[in-house]
Design an enzyme around this catalytic site. Structure first.
Site, PDB file in Angstrom:
ATOM      1  N   CYS A  40       0.806  -1.130   0.042  1.00  0.00           N
ATOM      2  CA  CYS A  40      -0.065  -0.059  -0.012  1.00  0.00           C
ATOM      3  C   CYS A  40       1.000   1.263   0.090  1.00  0.00           C
ATOM      4  CB  CYS A  40      -0.990   0.067   1.305  1.00  0.00           C
ATOM      5  SG  CYS A  40      -2.321   0.982   0.787  1.00  0.00           S
ATOM      6  N   HIS A  84      -3.884  -5.007   0.093  1.00  0.00           N
ATOM      7  CA  HIS A  84      -3.288  -5.533   1.262  1.00  0.00           C
ATOM      8  C   HIS A  84      -3.278  -6.972   1.462  1.00  0.00           C
ATOM      9  CE1 HIS A  84      -2.985  -1.692   3.440  1.00  0.00           C
ATOM     10  NE2 HIS A  84      -4.061  -1.095   2.530  1.00  0.00           N
ATOM     11  N   GLU A 100      -2.331  -8.988   3.589  1.00  0.00           N
ATOM     12  CA  GLU A 100      -2.844  -9.155   4.991  1.00  0.00           C
ATOM     13  C   GLU A 100      -4.074  -9.089   5.290  1.00  0.00           C
ATOM     14  OE1 GLU A 100      -1.452  -6.467   3.862  1.00  0.00           O
ATOM     15  OE2 GLU A 100      -2.024  -4.690   5.443  1.00  0.00           O
TER      16      GLU A 100
END
Lengths: 253, 200
Positions: free
Chosen positions: B77, B181, B183
């Site tokens: 990001c 993202h 994650e």
């Protein structure tokens, strides 16, 4: 293509899920982490956890819960309920929440939206609006729909956007709990008048209602609670149906 | 394997730590220059604004250290955007960034068809054949939240189409970067993170 999002909402009291949820394949349905993880496996795109605890001890439990959710669930989640000031937002984001949802506090103190956006970025700031259509006008309500305000839906949503909200979560009180479909006319007008995403809430009863809220209501995401909790609609079935109907969705299974 | 997550003035770096733990990796979160330089893998994550984060990196000499890394390094990001040549996310309209990638970072301009900015939610990527994408299904979805994007260029190894195509993933030498993202992108995000950890 950007997918339309399906978002289950879980009400939390003293760290436990509230509504009589009944899932066969998880051990403890009262545990929001287990329930959230199950929704994530089924293909939910995001989760919303609303804290309806009033007590101070309950709040601490909720913050601990937010930390456990962040550790265990690998999709974005929003937390709301009981957020009054910037400090509350900081606490929840530090515990691992991706976004916070601000409702009554934003109406009482609109500067809070600006402060949250300035300090943490617009992307964390969801402004939730409970509104009711009366005599041809959408009026915003406080405290879970108990107290009317002088704010009107469209102008308040616009103001929230200008102050830095990253998303609007609009619940139609006329449609909520009735299961006759979302407030598509108001949603479409809202979505077209804003440059930030709109999450539709209130009225989901059938899979067709979801198709309509995306096609007619022009919503970016749809939120529902009981129809998911009581297995009236399973998320994988809903996603398959929406795909067949030409709605872009993320299939996981 | 020693994995370091770069700590700086950006938000949401703990999500990456949690994702690493789910993969069984104990990462160290640190802003210490030597700790970063001696890691086997470096992750440069975050949510933030380009100008203030860039200023912080310079003040703490993190800019030179990150640019000089030889081990596999993954930007996520804002981390990705800071690794590009420059960003339009600045009061003056331009802030020079690390310049690891030649690509630039620009603001999304909404059009008639797509009027929502930030780009928020799940979107597909189109990839070239690359070890980072090993094991991904067709049309994989990843989670995005951003108002600025990296342009297409010679380091682009995956694209996403929102308003127009842009760089979803960049790669040059030991540097990798994703705009989405991983994650927060469920199982497919974990595949990307695992593939990154598997890169020698």
């Amino acid at each position: 293509m950007l997918a339309k999002r399906i978002i289950p909402c879980l009400d939390i009291k003293d760290g436990q899920t509230v509504k009589g949820v009944n899932f066969v394949n998880i051990r403890n349905v009262g545990d929001p982490v287990e329930l959230g993880a199950e929704y994530s496996r089924q293909g939910a795109d995001e989760l919303v956890f609303l804290d309806i605890t009033a007590s101070h001890e309950g709040r601490k439990t909720f913050v601990d819960l937010v930390r456990r959710i962040a550790q265990n669930i690998s999709i974005p989640f929003t937390v709301g309920g009981g957020i009054h000031e910037l400090k509350d937002v900081d606490t929840l984001l530090s515990a691992g929440a991706d976004k916070v949802s601000i409702n009554s506090a934003a109406i009482k103190n609109p500067d809070l939206i600006s402060e949250v956006a300035k300090n943490f970025g617009s992307q964390v700031c969801t402004v939730a609006i409970d509104a009711k259509l009366e005599d041809g006008e959408w009026t915003c309500f406080l405290n879970g729909g108990r107290i009317p305000t002088d704010k009107k839906l469209f102008s308040w949503a616009k103001e929230a956007q200008e102050r830095g909200a990253g998303e609007i979560l609009f619940t139609s009180m006329n449609h909520d709990g009735v299961k006759q479909g979302f407030a598509n006319d108001a949603l479409a007008r809202l979505s077209e008048s804003l440059s930030i995403p709109v999450i539709a809430s209130g009225g989901a009863g059938t899979m067709e209602h979801f198709r309509d809220v995306f096609a007619e209501g022009k919503a970016d995401a749809a939120l529902a609670a009981s129809i998911f909790h009581f297995h009236e609609i399973a998320i994988p079935d809903l996603k398959q149906y929406l795909k067949q109907q030409g709605v872009p969705v993320r299939l996981t299974c | 394997m020693k994995v370091v997550i770069v700590k700086y003035n950006a938000g949401n770096i703990f999500s990456v730590d949690y994702a690493m733990r789910r993969l069984g990796v104990e990462a160290e979160i640190t802003g210490d220059l030597e700790r970063i330089q001696s890691a086997d893998k470096v992750i440069f994550p975050g949510v933030g604004e380009a100008e203030t984060t860039m200023k912080y990196l310079k003040e703490h000499r993190l800019d030179e250290v990150i640019k000089g890394l030889k081990q596999p390094t993954l930007g996520i990001c804002i981390g990705m955007q800071l690794m590009c040549k420059y960003s339009e996310e600045a009061v003056s309209g331009r802030v020079d960034c690390l310049g690891i990638f030649d690509e630039a970072v620009r603001l999304f301009i909404p059009n008639e068809q797509v009027n929502k900015v930030p780009h928020m939610g799940w979107n597909t990527i189109e990839t070239v054949n690359h070890p980072l994408f090993k094991g991904l299904p067709e049309d994989p979805y990843f989670y995005y939240v951003h108002s600025y994007y990296a342009t297409m260029g010679e380091n682009t190894i995956a694209t996403t189409d929102y308003i127009h195509p842009y760089s979803a993933v960049l790669h040059k030498d030991n540097f990798y970067a994703t705009q989405f993202h991983p994650e927060k992108s469920g199982e497919l995000g974990e595949i990307i993170l695992k593939n990154f950890l598997d890169i020698c």
